[in-house]
Design an enzyme around this catalytic site. Structure first.
Site, PDB file in Angstrom:
ATOM      1  N   PRO A 234       0.720  -1.219   0.197  1.00 17.40           N
ATOM      2  CA  PRO A 234      -0.022  -0.104   0.151  1.00 17.40           C
ATOM      3  C   PRO A 234       0.814   1.152   0.044  1.00 17.40           C
ATOM      4  O   PRO A 234       1.295   1.622   1.131  1.00 17.40           O
ATOM      5  CB  PRO A 234      -0.878  -0.207   1.343  1.00 17.40           C
ATOM      6  CG  PRO A 234       0.307  -1.026   2.136  1.00 17.40           C
ATOM      7  CD  PRO A 234       0.768  -1.890   1.258  1.00 17.40           C
ATOM      8  N   ASP A 410       5.595   2.497   2.496  1.00 16.93           N
ATOM      9  CA  ASP A 410       4.817   1.582   2.583  1.00 16.93           C
ATOM     10  C   ASP A 410       3.914   1.599   3.924  1.00 16.93           C
ATOM     11  O   ASP A 410       4.353   1.758   4.935  1.00 16.93           O
ATOM     12  CB  ASP A 410       5.559   0.246   2.876  1.00 16.93           C
ATOM     13  CG  ASP A 410       4.885  -0.908   3.070  1.00 16.93           C
ATOM     14  OD1 ASP A 410       3.657  -1.064   3.299  1.00 16.93           O
ATOM     15  OD2 ASP A 410       5.479  -2.183   3.008  1.00 16.93           O
ATOM     16  N   HIS A 411       2.656   1.775   3.605  1.00 15.92           N
ATOM     17  CA  HIS A 411       1.812   2.192   4.939  1.00 15.92           C
ATOM     18  C   HIS A 411       1.857   1.340   5.891  1.00 15.92           C
ATOM     19  O   HIS A 411       1.386   1.468   7.112  1.00 15.92           O
ATOM     20  CB  HIS A 411       0.274   2.608   4.464  1.00 15.92           C
ATOM     21  CG  HIS A 411      -0.242   3.784   4.940  1.00 15.92           C
ATOM     22  ND1 HIS A 411      -0.185   3.758   6.560  1.00 15.92           N
ATOM     23  CD2 HIS A 411      -1.089   4.869   4.836  1.00 15.92           C
ATOM     24  CE1 HIS A 411      -0.864   4.935   6.967  1.00 15.92           C
ATOM     25  NE2 HIS A 411      -1.443   5.644   5.797  1.00 15.92           N
ATOM     26  N   ARG A 412       1.939  -0.092   5.646  1.00 15.82           N
ATOM     27  CA  ARG A 412       1.876  -1.018   6.825  1.00 15.82           C
ATOM     28  C   ARG A 412       3.244  -0.818   7.913  1.00 15.82           C
ATOM     29  O   ARG A 412       3.361  -1.282   8.850  1.00 15.82           O
ATOM     30  CB  ARG A 412       2.240  -2.440   6.146  1.00 15.82           C
ATOM     31  CG  ARG A 412       1.152  -2.905   5.044  1.00 15.82           C
ATOM     32  CD  ARG A 412       1.344  -3.996   4.422  1.00 15.82           C
ATOM     33  NE  ARG A 412       2.828  -4.039   3.728  1.00 15.82           N
ATOM     34  CZ  ARG A 412       3.206  -4.810   2.945  1.00 15.82           C
ATOM     35  NH1 ARG A 412       2.717  -6.218   2.861  1.00 15.82           N
ATOM     36  NH2 ARG A 412       4.300  -4.813   2.155  1.00 15.82           N
ATOM     37  N   VAL A 413       4.180   0.077   7.337  1.00 17.08           N
ATOM     38  CA  VAL A 413       5.342   0.229   8.224  1.00 17.08           C
ATOM     39  C   VAL A 413       5.465   1.751   8.644  1.00 17.08           C
ATOM     40  O   VAL A 413       5.673   2.055   9.772  1.00 17.08           O
ATOM     41  CB  VAL A 413       6.585  -0.214   7.579  1.00 17.08           C
ATOM     42  CG1 VAL A 413       7.840   0.165   8.563  1.00 17.08           C
ATOM     43  CG2 VAL A 413       6.780  -1.602   7.159  1.00 17.08           C
TER      44      VAL A 413
END
Length: 438
Positions: A234, A410-413
């Site tokens: 993402p 990376d929106h997860r991180v």
């Protein structure tokens, strides 16, 4: 075939630097091999004589398959003929069975032909009234299963030769360019291609197309890797504009101080790289990657630097960049870039990396967004320094120097606030370049 990258499953033998019978030494370059990431020079693993070459130039083989034999003086190379013959016999066996009438019991005098047929096939002669050694394939796309070098496929398409009708003389029965040209001269390929199917074969170049360029291993790897990135990862983007006047002034001071050599000079990009590393030390949570059910925090800042080469893009890695000075980072990057463009990099030098910096400022690009190189959590896209009208502290319009930097996250991180914190630190360092010299 050596495994020259972590994702490599097959390689293409681009060129042999030594020929059969040459003496070679350990560490001496003997071939160029194209992986899914780069075309690299391959060094001999030991001293000896290049007794046998199994794969011709242009041949593509799986990792671990034999490509050559290096032996001692007078040592014979192991034969590589038995494997392909067995495979051919396996292929021919079901075809022969389907051609025989099932219910009829063969007559006594017809029990000999199978042995004669086997001898004839091994001798390269087709028995009378039998199908050719490699009969024309009827299914669309079956031709792709024929073992042939990329050059042979291209020549076959140009000359209209059906590869399925050509007997290969290369390693493991691979069809070579000379095989195709021989078939074309004797009209073997042309005479058997038309009756193979009532459907017209699709042209290699469609109407309106100028040409079709076969994907190199590197370009194919780039395509696969970036699809893995932009789809599952993402992305979101943050952009800042840097006041580059102090940075340009520092660069001019170094230049006026006698730093004239192109090979040794500190560039604007070197300042950006050093600042990116120092900002990651200040904001360590961005120096991480997503790993399923966890976020991996890295101890070192391994800086990836995008380098454009003829076949695509490489990202050499500066290991433990937080321990290197501005000058050291500059020297390492120049060395890596030079060896990347000359195919002299080692696999471990472009694997991994905490994050990547990609700069197109030198190519006249004002700003752009880059695609994250997984499993990294972000990439910086650096544009060129532009002279633009700006409003100073006295509300006067003056000529300023500005540089755009876009951070793909990376929106997860990396959340928006964390990315903003990193870019704030990066801006502070670039607008105060003296801090980069400490």
């Amino acid at each position: 075939m050596p495994k020259l990258s972590d994702t490599m499953t097959e390689g293409t033998l681009v060129a042999w630097k030594k020929k059969k019978g040459d003496k070679v030494s350990a560490g001496e370059v003997i071939a160029e091999i194209e992986t899914d990431k780069a075309t690299m020079e391959w060094e001999s693993p030991e001293d000896g004589t290049l007794t046998e070459i199994y794969v011709e130039e242009g041949g593509k083989v799986n990792v671990g398959d034999k490509i050559a034999f290096i032996g001692e003086e007078g040592e014979d190379a192991p034969k590589k003929e038995e494997g392909p013959k067995k495979e051919e016999e396996k292929e021919k066996k079901p075809q022969a069975e389907t051609e025989k009438p099932a219910p009829a019991k063969p007559k006594e005098k017809e029990t000999a032909p199978p042995q004669e047929k086997k001898k004839a096939v091994e001798a390269g002669v087709s028995p009378a009234k039998e199908a050719p050694a490699r009969p024309p394939l009827q299914e669309k796309g079956d031709e792709a299963r024929v073992k042939a070098s990329p050059v042979a496929r291209r020549v076959a398409a140009e000359l209209g030769v059906d590869l399925a009708t050509v007997r290969g003389t290369g390693p493991e029965g691979r069809v070579t360019e000379s095989d195709v040209r021989t078939a074309a001269k004797s009209n073997i390929g042309g005479s058997q291609k038309a009756p193979a199917s009532t459907k017209p074969s699709a042209p290699s170049v469609k109407p309106g197309e100028g040409s079709r360029i076969q994907l190199s291993g590197m370009r194919k790897g780039i395509a696969e890797r970036l699809v893995q990135s932009l789809g599952p990862v993402p992305h979101f983007y943050l952009t800042i504009e840097i006041n580059a006047a102090p940075l340009m002034a520092a660069r001019e001071e170094l230049k006026s101080g006698g730093e004239q050599s192109d090979a040794a000079k500190i560039t604007v990009n070197d300042f950006v790289l050093k600042a990116a590393v120092m900002a990651a030390v200040k904001v360590p949570r961005v120096n991480a990657s997503f790993d399923g059910d966890a976020i991996v925090q890295y101890a070192d800042v391994d800086l990836g630097v995008a380098v454009a080469i003829d076949d695509g893009l490489l990202t050499p890695v500066v290991r433990a960049a937080q321990n290197k000075s501005l000058r050291e980072i500059s020297e390492v990057v120049k060395d890596l870039a030079h060896r990347a463009r000359n195919k002299r990099m080692k696999p471990e030098e472009f694997h991994g990396g905490s994050f990547t910096v990609s700069s197109l400022g030198g190519m006249g690009i004002d700003s752009f967004s880059a695609v994250i190189n997984p499993p990294q959590s972000f990439i910086l896209a650096v544009g060129k320094v532009n002279k633009v009208p700006v409003i100073d502290d006295c509300d006067q319009i003056v000529v300023g120097q500005r540089m755009s930097i876009t951070m793909s996250c990376d929106h997860r991180v990396v959340d928006g606030a964390l990315g903003a914190e990193y870019l704030k630190e990066l801006r502070h360092l670039l607008e105060n370049p003296a801090l980069l010299l400490v």
